[in-house]
Design a protein around this motif. Sequence first.
Motif, PDB file in Angstrom:
ATOM      1  N   HIS A 150     -46.486  80.442  19.083  1.00 36.99           N
ATOM      2  CA  HIS A 150     -47.857  79.920  19.024  1.00 36.99           C
ATOM      3  C   HIS A 150     -48.767  80.873  18.239  1.00 36.99           C
ATOM      4  O   HIS A 150     -49.567  80.428  17.401  1.00 36.99           O
ATOM      5  N   GLU A 151     -48.650  82.172  18.514  1.00 35.50           N
ATOM      6  CA  GLU A 151     -49.476  83.157  17.809  1.00 35.50           C
ATOM      7  C   GLU A 151     -49.214  83.115  16.312  1.00 35.50           C
ATOM      8  O   GLU A 151     -50.138  83.162  15.507  1.00 35.50           O
ATOM      9  N   TRP A 152     -47.950  83.019  15.932  1.00 35.76           N
ATOM     10  CA  TRP A 152     -47.608  82.957  14.515  1.00 35.76           C
ATOM     11  C   TRP A 152     -48.198  81.705  13.878  1.00 35.76           C
ATOM     12  O   TRP A 152     -48.775  81.768  12.785  1.00 35.76           O
ATOM     13  N   CYS A 153     -48.064  80.576  14.569  1.00 40.34           N
ATOM     14  CA  CYS A 153     -48.598  79.314  14.038  1.00 40.34           C
ATOM     15  C   CYS A 153     -50.114  79.397  13.855  1.00 40.34           C
ATOM     16  O   CYS A 153     -50.655  78.942  12.841  1.00 40.34           O
ATOM     17  N   ARG A 154     -50.813  79.952  14.846  1.00 36.40           N
ATOM     18  CA  ARG A 154     -52.273  80.109  14.720  1.00 36.40           C
ATOM     19  C   ARG A 154     -52.620  80.979  13.504  1.00 36.40           C
ATOM     20  O   ARG A 154     -53.537  80.660  12.746  1.00 36.40           O
ATOM     21  N   ALA A 155     -51.896  82.079  13.338  1.00 42.60           N
ATOM     22  CA  ALA A 155     -52.161  82.972  12.205  1.00 42.60           C
ATOM     23  C   ALA A 155     -51.927  82.274  10.869  1.00 42.60           C
ATOM     24  O   ALA A 155     -52.583  82.592   9.878  1.00 42.60           O
ATOM     25  N   GLU A 156     -51.012  81.319  10.837  1.00 42.49           N
ATOM     26  CA  GLU A 156     -50.723  80.549   9.630  1.00 42.49           C
ATOM     27  C   GLU A 156     -51.660  79.355   9.454  1.00 42.49           C
ATOM     28  O   GLU A 156     -51.558  78.623   8.474  1.00 42.49           O
ATOM     29  N   GLY A 157     -52.530  79.124  10.437  1.00 40.73           N
ATOM     30  CA  GLY A 157     -53.481  78.014  10.345  1.00 40.73           C
ATOM     31  C   GLY A 157     -52.920  76.665  10.736  1.00 40.73           C
ATOM     32  O   GLY A 157     -53.544  75.641  10.476  1.00 40.73           O
ATOM     33  N   LEU A 158     -51.759  76.637  11.362  1.00 40.01           N
ATOM     34  CA  LEU A 158     -51.207  75.355  11.813  1.00 40.01           C
ATOM     35  C   LEU A 158     -52.050  74.817  12.961  1.00 40.01           C
ATOM     36  O   LEU A 158     -52.495  75.584  13.828  1.00 40.01           O
ATOM     37  N   GLU A 159     -52.239  73.518  12.984  1.00 39.54           N
ATOM     38  CA  GLU A 159     -53.064  72.891  14.011  1.00 39.54           C
ATOM     39  C   GLU A 159     -52.258  72.244  15.125  1.00 39.54           C
ATOM     40  O   GLU A 159     -52.826  71.860  16.144  1.00 39.54           O
ATOM     41  N   ARG A 160     -50.967  72.074  14.934  1.00 39.64           N
ATOM     42  CA  ARG A 160     -50.169  71.402  15.978  1.00 39.64           C
ATOM     43  C   ARG A 160     -48.739  71.893  15.968  1.00 39.64           C
ATOM     44  O   ARG A 160     -48.200  72.294  14.946  1.00 39.64           O
ATOM     45  N   VAL A 161     -48.177  71.853  17.164  1.00 38.86           N
ATOM     46  CA  VAL A 161     -46.776  72.220  17.381  1.00 38.86           C
ATOM     47  C   VAL A 161     -46.181  71.140  18.267  1.00 38.86           C
ATOM     48  O   VAL A 161     -46.816  70.679  19.214  1.00 38.86           O
ATOM     49  N   VAL A 162     -44.968  70.740  17.956  1.00 37.21           N
ATOM     50  CA  VAL A 162     -44.280  69.725  18.755  1.00 37.21           C
ATOM     51  C   VAL A 162     -42.921  70.264  19.188  1.00 37.21           C
ATOM     52  O   VAL A 162     -42.413  71.230  18.623  1.00 37.21           O
ATOM     53  N   LEU A 163     -42.372  69.640  20.206  1.00 39.09           N
ATOM     54  CA  LEU A 163     -41.019  69.963  20.640  1.00 39.09           C
ATOM     55  C   LEU A 163     -40.483  68.810  21.459  1.00 39.09           C
ATOM     56  O   LEU A 163     -41.233  67.948  21.920  1.00 39.09           O
ATOM     57  N   ASN A 164     -39.194  68.783  21.626  1.00 41.19           N
ATOM     58  CA  ASN A 164     -38.533  67.848  22.533  1.00 41.19           C
ATOM     59  C   ASN A 164     -38.068  68.658  23.733  1.00 41.19           C
ATOM     60  O   ASN A 164     -37.273  69.577  23.586  1.00 41.19           O
ATOM     61  N   ALA A 165     -38.594  68.330  24.892  1.00 43.60           N
ATOM     62  CA  ALA A 165     -38.297  69.110  26.094  1.00 43.60           C
ATOM     63  C   ALA A 165     -37.079  68.569  26.823  1.00 43.60           C
ATOM     64  O   ALA A 165     -36.957  67.366  27.038  1.00 43.60           O
ATOM     65  N   SER A 166     -36.218  69.484  27.228  1.00 44.13           N
ATOM     66  CA  SER A 166     -35.126  69.100  28.124  1.00 44.13           C
ATOM     67  C   SER A 166     -35.695  69.009  29.536  1.00 44.13           C
ATOM     68  O   SER A 166     -36.808  69.473  29.804  1.00 44.13           O
ATOM     69  N   VAL A 167     -34.925  68.467  30.458  1.00 40.74           N
ATOM     70  CA  VAL A 167     -35.385  68.415  31.845  1.00 40.74           C
ATOM     71  C   VAL A 167     -35.558  69.827  32.400  1.00 40.74           C
ATOM     72  O   VAL A 167     -36.403  70.061  33.264  1.00 40.74           O
ATOM     73  N   PHE A 168     -34.802  70.789  31.876  1.00 41.07           N
ATOM     74  CA  PHE A 168     -34.900  72.172  32.342  1.00 41.07           C
ATOM     75  C   PHE A 168     -36.145  72.859  31.783  1.00 41.07           C
ATOM     76  O   PHE A 168     -36.777  73.656  32.464  1.00 41.07           O
ATOM     77  N   GLY A 169     -36.500  72.549  30.536  1.00 40.07           N
ATOM     78  CA  GLY A 169     -37.634  73.197  29.891  1.00 40.07           C
ATOM     79  C   GLY A 169     -38.974  72.552  30.166  1.00 40.07           C
ATOM     80  O   GLY A 169     -40.015  73.192  30.023  1.00 40.07           O
ATOM     81  N   LYS A 170     -38.976  71.280  30.588  1.00 43.47           N
ATOM     82  CA  LYS A 170     -40.238  70.556  30.742  1.00 43.47           C
ATOM     83  C   LYS A 170     -41.232  71.246  31.678  1.00 43.47           C
ATOM     84  O   LYS A 170     -42.417  71.316  31.348  1.00 43.47           O
ATOM     85  N   PRO A 171     -40.816  71.789  32.833  1.00 42.52           N
ATOM     86  CA  PRO A 171     -41.809  72.473  33.677  1.00 42.52           C
ATOM     87  C   PRO A 171     -42.512  73.634  32.962  1.00 42.52           C
ATOM     88  O   PRO A 171     -43.721  73.831  33.125  1.00 42.52           O
ATOM     89  N   LEU A 172     -41.779  74.381  32.155  1.00 44.78           N
ATOM     90  CA  LEU A 172     -42.395  75.466  31.398  1.00 44.78           C
ATOM     91  C   LEU A 172     -43.428  74.913  30.428  1.00 44.78           C
ATOM     92  O   LEU A 172     -44.565  75.379  30.385  1.00 44.78           O
ATOM     93  N   TYR A 173     -43.041  73.896  29.655  1.00 45.68           N
ATOM     94  CA  TYR A 173     -43.955  73.346  28.652  1.00 45.68           C
ATOM     95  C   TYR A 173     -45.163  72.699  29.316  1.00 45.68           C
ATOM     96  O   TYR A 173     -46.284  72.828  28.827  1.00 45.68           O
ATOM     97  N   ASP A 174     -44.959  72.011  30.433  1.00 46.52           N
ATOM     98  CA  ASP A 174     -46.093  71.460  31.192  1.00 46.52           C
ATOM     99  C   ASP A 174     -47.067  72.569  31.566  1.00 46.52           C
ATOM    100  O   ASP A 174     -48.275  72.432  31.394  1.00 46.52           O
ATOM    101  N   SER A 175     -46.538  73.676  32.067  1.00 45.09           N
ATOM    102  CA  SER A 175     -47.392  74.773  32.515  1.00 45.09           C
ATOM    103  C   SER A 175     -48.128  75.437  31.359  1.00 45.09           C
ATOM    104  O   SER A 175     -49.157  76.085  31.561  1.00 45.09           O
ATOM    105  N   MET A 176     -47.622  75.271  30.140  1.00 48.74           N
ATOM    106  CA  MET A 176     -48.256  75.876  28.964  1.00 48.74           C
ATOM    107  C   MET A 176     -49.242  74.931  28.293  1.00 48.74           C
ATOM    108  O   MET A 176     -49.862  75.292  27.297  1.00 48.74           O
ATOM    109  N   GLY A 177     -49.375  73.696  28.833  1.00 46.98           N
ATOM    110  CA  GLY A 177     -50.344  72.755  28.277  1.00 46.98           C
ATOM    111  C   GLY A 177     -49.780  71.709  27.341  1.00 46.98           C
ATOM    112  O   GLY A 177     -50.535  70.931  26.753  1.00 46.98           O
ATOM    113  N   TYR A 178     -48.473  71.647  27.191  1.00 50.64           N
ATOM    114  CA  TYR A 178     -47.885  70.586  26.373  1.00 50.64           C
ATOM    115  C   TYR A 178     -48.052  69.256  27.095  1.00 50.64           C
ATOM    116  O   TYR A 178     -48.015  69.198  28.322  1.00 50.64           O
ATOM    117  N   VAL A 179     -48.242  68.199  26.326  1.00 52.92           N
ATOM    118  CA  VAL A 179     -48.372  66.854  26.883  1.00 52.92           C
ATOM    119  C   VAL A 179     -47.439  65.911  26.140  1.00 52.92           C
ATOM    120  O   VAL A 179     -47.096  66.146  24.986  1.00 52.92           O
TER     121      VAL A 179
END
Length: 90
Positions: A50-79
Amino acid sequence: GVVASAALIVMPWPPGPISMDPRCGMIFNVYTLPTHRQRGLARRLIETLHEWCRAEGLERVVLNASVFGKPLYDSMGYVVSDEPMMRFKL
């Protein structure tokens, strides 16, 4: 040795109602060895990307969450996106 990893690619993406940025960061292959899980390693890797993307001026990041990773991404604000993406295997 390596106990956790994550990758990022920056893809060209057509501007649209969500962002006029013609790029999109995509995070993939996030993995932590089972013996090193629950230590915040994946979170630190994602935050670093995320820090690298912000420094590069990117406005969005996407990912495909597994059932194992989804709680982490939810807690980080992914929707779950309103952009329906369909897949076709050639």
